[in-house]
Write a protein that holds these residues in place. Structure first.
Motif, PDB file in Angstrom:
ATOM      1  N   ASP A  87       0.931  -1.390   0.248  1.00  0.00           N
ATOM      2  CA  ASP A  87      -0.103   0.163   0.114  1.00  0.00           C
ATOM      3  C   ASP A  87       1.015   1.174  -0.096  1.00  0.00           C
ATOM      4  N   VAL A  88       1.284   1.711  -1.270  1.00  0.00           N
ATOM      5  CA  VAL A  88       2.453   2.661  -1.411  1.00  0.00           C
ATOM      6  C   VAL A  88       1.714   3.906  -1.968  1.00  0.00           C
ATOM      7  N   ALA A  89       2.000   5.130  -1.433  1.00  0.00           N
ATOM      8  CA  ALA A  89       1.516   6.334  -2.237  1.00  0.00           C
ATOM      9  C   ALA A  89       2.254   6.619  -3.541  1.00  0.00           C
TER      10      ALA A  89
ATOM     11  N   GLU B 237      -8.341  11.350 -11.735  1.00  0.00           N
ATOM     12  CA  GLU B 237      -8.613  10.563 -10.379  1.00  0.00           C
ATOM     13  C   GLU B 237      -7.166  10.329  -9.636  1.00  0.00           C
ATOM     14  N   HIS B 238      -6.411   9.826 -10.329  1.00  0.00           N
ATOM     15  CA  HIS B 238      -5.099   9.592  -9.651  1.00  0.00           C
ATOM     16  C   HIS B 238      -4.438  10.858  -9.371  1.00  0.00           C
TER      17      HIS B 238
ATOM     18  N   TRP C 191      -2.633  11.766  -5.687  1.00  0.00           N
ATOM     19  CA  TRP C 191      -1.342  11.982  -5.789  1.00  0.00           C
ATOM     20  C   TRP C 191      -0.971  13.258  -4.758  1.00  0.00           C
ATOM     21  N   HIS C 192      -1.724  14.261  -4.919  1.00  0.00           N
ATOM     22  CA  HIS C 192      -1.665  15.489  -4.325  1.00  0.00           C
ATOM     23  C   HIS C 192      -1.837  15.249  -2.735  1.00  0.00           C
ATOM     24  N   THR C 193      -2.995  14.469  -2.626  1.00  0.00           N
ATOM     25  CA  THR C 193      -3.620  14.164  -1.278  1.00  0.00           C
ATOM     26  C   THR C 193      -2.454  13.563  -0.473  1.00  0.00           C
TER      27      THR C 193
END
Length: 655
Positions: free
Chosen positions: A178-180, A290-291, A295-297
């Motif tokens: 579970d990697v950002a 969406e992605h 990403w920014h979050t």
């Protein structure tokens, strides 16, 4: 994320030192250098003269993981024992080519507390003060519980008697599955900066690691890298699909780490601020709307994580830190069932992914718990590192051979012979598999490993058992897990608890009843993303063993707040002392009394909030105080016993 100016010259130390297994006659330390280092350890116990120890090849093993990345595994035996319960100042001196030396104050000043010139450690004679926790996900929006633990340590830094004996990391120290997106980009930037070794990949659309990193599906769509064969559909959904778990959590496997270099880079980035300083801010890859929003979050959360990293690293440099894996250290629902194992290990790509994560765990976590059992595996890693080709890729045959040995290794558990005895369980690799229905969840430990546990407990008066998954959890949640498992949806509900498998649950309860095993047990757990404490009595004809189930989770993770409130409330209603539902549970002859969080507002029995747990034990090994230190700055939460203990009105007998 803000980066410092990047120099062409890498710093000598990229991560560490981390204090691992510490004993009066033995010190185990872990660190990573940008080159093989010439190290000298200085030790100065309070009131004694300075000791100077050269860390040569007899006690410091170096392992290459890249052109500019070398593990330094220090296992030092001391001819003269260090004193216990006093401050011991120490330093690691790095010798340069010119003969000069530099200490920690020069190459890692973030590891020093205010006013200090060197770090210090304390060898506690009793394991009666333990910090513990699990589940540290970098891109969760909470603060880091390890930073809170460092703040607590700073208040006690000169008081040897108040220092914790150890920090117990109970699982999910990293989230390989579970990697950002921004974290994955930083991982790839660090791989390039350090020249971490690549590898060839079998069973995937891409042929090697470099093609993986550059593939359009490398971010948020890694499941697309499996060949589009019908036979791979089950694997794709089970392993990469980001299985929705609406009741408990949502797994986001689409950025699942694949290569050994990726997992090793992840460890460096979550344990030390230094690697963030040697890479530039990676560009945002081409993403859909969406992605891009996601990403920014995630980037915002990671900035907070990086701010807390120096404190986490400082904690590791001052307190003995022991670890054990849970599933996210390798992959979600790792070895959940015999069917899971058949699916994951039967495909070369998923077998390599699991093997790489386990190899990185061995190098970064497992070795420091019990160095003496890993010599042959480290020899295999040395052999593998020597196979690097002209493209800096590891030999695939040698890598798969080493992974095969790792998957059959059975010495991940360990014991600390202090008082109380601390026994850390492997609940992942020696499981009690269902023979009748392969999809049913396996028992967390098989009969042989449980028998070995009983042997370790014989004639002990008290014991601390570290079980990554709670032995006694919230009953309603366990029932939901059991229903999902019975319906064939074990993966949907994360159906892993001790009571889910009749055989392992029965053997464990019989161990508690054994006449020669301890009368007092403290069980430390994590995994569930909330915290609680239960007083438990096992009724027996001759005696009544006392058990305290104490859970702290997560260090940097939390349960969906509203959902947990409802589950906690329903659990109190459905499993009240007079409820007939108690007669349908798997527990036998137990009386359980939840301890009450002192900050509860609506009758809560569980506490939801990132942080770190701490327990103090009395002379008989019983909890004198149980606290959850909240990472967000709120006052620490105490778990208070109910009047009358397990026989109080809110206790229940489970038939």
């Amino acid at each position: 994320m803000t980066q410092l100016d990047i120099s062409d010259v890498l710093p000598p130390i990229l991560a560490g030192p981390i204090l691992r297994r510490l004993e009066p006659n033995r010190l185990v330390l872990w660190l990573v250098g940008s080159t093989p280092l010439s190290l000298t350890l200085l030790l100065e116990p309070a009131g004694e003269t300075l000791r100077r120890v050269t860390l040569d090849g007899n006690c410091c093993r170096t392992v290459a993981i890249g052109r500019h990345a070398w593990l330094h595994l220090i296992d030092l035996s001391l001819p003269e024992a260090l004193p216990q319960d006093v401050l011991i100042h120490y330093d690691l001196m790095i010798a340069s080519d010119t003969g000069s030396e530099a200490g920690i104050a020069e190459w890692a000043p973030h590891l020093l507390h205010e006013g200090a010139t060197r770090p210090n450690l304390v060898l506690r004679s009793r394991a009666d003060n333990i910090l513990y926790g699990s589940c540290r996900k970098p891109h969760h929006p909470s603060r880091d519980g390890l930073a809170r633990a460092d703040e607590l340590l700073a208040e006690q830094i000169s008081r040897a008697e108040a220092r914790p004996a150890l920090l117990m990391m109970c699982g999910d120290q990293v989230y390989a599955d579970d990697v950002a997106g921004p974290m994955l980009a930083a991982i790839h930037a660090l791989i390039r900066r350090l020249g971490l070794y690549g590898e060839c990949l079998d069973g995937a659309v891409v042929e090697d690691s470099e093609a993986l990193y550059n593939h359009p599906a490398s971010y948020y769509r890694r499941e697309d890298l499996l060949p589009a064969f019908k036979s791979n559909e089950a694997l794709r959904e089970r392993f990469f699909g980001g299985v929705e778990k609406p009741i408990f959590t949502t797994a986001n496997a689409h950025n699942h780490l694949v290569t050994l270099a990726e997992v090793m880079a992840m460890y460096l980035l979550v344990w030390s601020p230094v690697p963030w300083h040697v890479i530039s801010s990676p560009p945002i890859p081409a993403l859909d709307t969406e992605h891009a929003t996601r990403w920014h979050t995630e980037a915002t959360a990671l900035r907070g994580f990086c701010r807390d990293l120096p404190q986490a690293a400082r904690l590791f440099a001052h307190v003995q830190t022991l670890m054990i894996f849970d599933d996210h250290d390798v992959t979600d629902d790792w070895n959940l069932s015999a069917k899971w194992e058949e699916t994951a290990y039967g495909h070369p790509f998923s077998r390599r992914i699991v093997g790489n994560a386990l190899l990185a765990y061995m190098l970064c976590q497992g070795w420091g718990n019990r160095p003496e059992v890993f010599s042959e595996l480290l020899d295999g890693m040395d052999t593998l590192s020597a196979t690097v080709d002209e493209h800096d890729r590891l030999d695939a045959v040698a890598q798969d051979e080493l992974i095969g040995r790792l998957l059959g290794f059975d010495q991940w558990h360990y014991v600390l012979r202090t008082y109380p005895t601390v026994i850390v369980l492997d609940t992942r690799t020696r499981r009690w598999r269902s023979r009748r229905l392969l999809s049913r969840p396996s028992g967390l430990m098989d009969w042989e490993s449980l028998t070995e546990l009983q042997h370790e407990l014989l004639d002990e008066t008290a014991s601390v058992i570290v079980s990554p998954t709670p032995m006694f959890g919230v009953k309603l949640i366990e029932v939901i897990q059991r229903i999902c498992a019975f319906a064939g949806h074990a993966l949907t509900a994360d159906a892993e608890n001790w009571m889910a498998h009749r055989g392992s649950a029965s053997v464990m309860l019989n161990i508690f009843r054994h006449s020669r095993t301890p009368g007092n047990y403290v069980i430390l757990s994590g995994d569930v993303h909330y915290s609680f404490a239960y007083d438990v009595q096992v009724r027996d004809r001759d005696r009544t063993p006392h058990i305290w189930q104490i859970t702290s989770s997560g260090i940097k993770n939390e349960f969906p707040r509203r959902l947990l409130d409802w589950l906690d409330r329903l659990n109190r209603w459905l499993y009240s002392p007079r409820s007939p539902l108690n007669w349908f549970t798997q527990r036998r002859d137990l009386e359980i009394s939840p301890r009450l969080p002192d900050q509860r507002h609506r009758g809560e029995r569980v506490w939801n909030g990132a942080g770190i747990g701490q327990v103090w034990l009395d002379a008989q090994g019983r909890p004198a105080r149980i606290v959850q230190h909240n990472a967000d700055g709120r006052p620490s939460t105490q778990f208070l016993p109910q009047r009358g203990g397990p026989r109080a009105s809110e206790a229940w007998r489970l038939g």
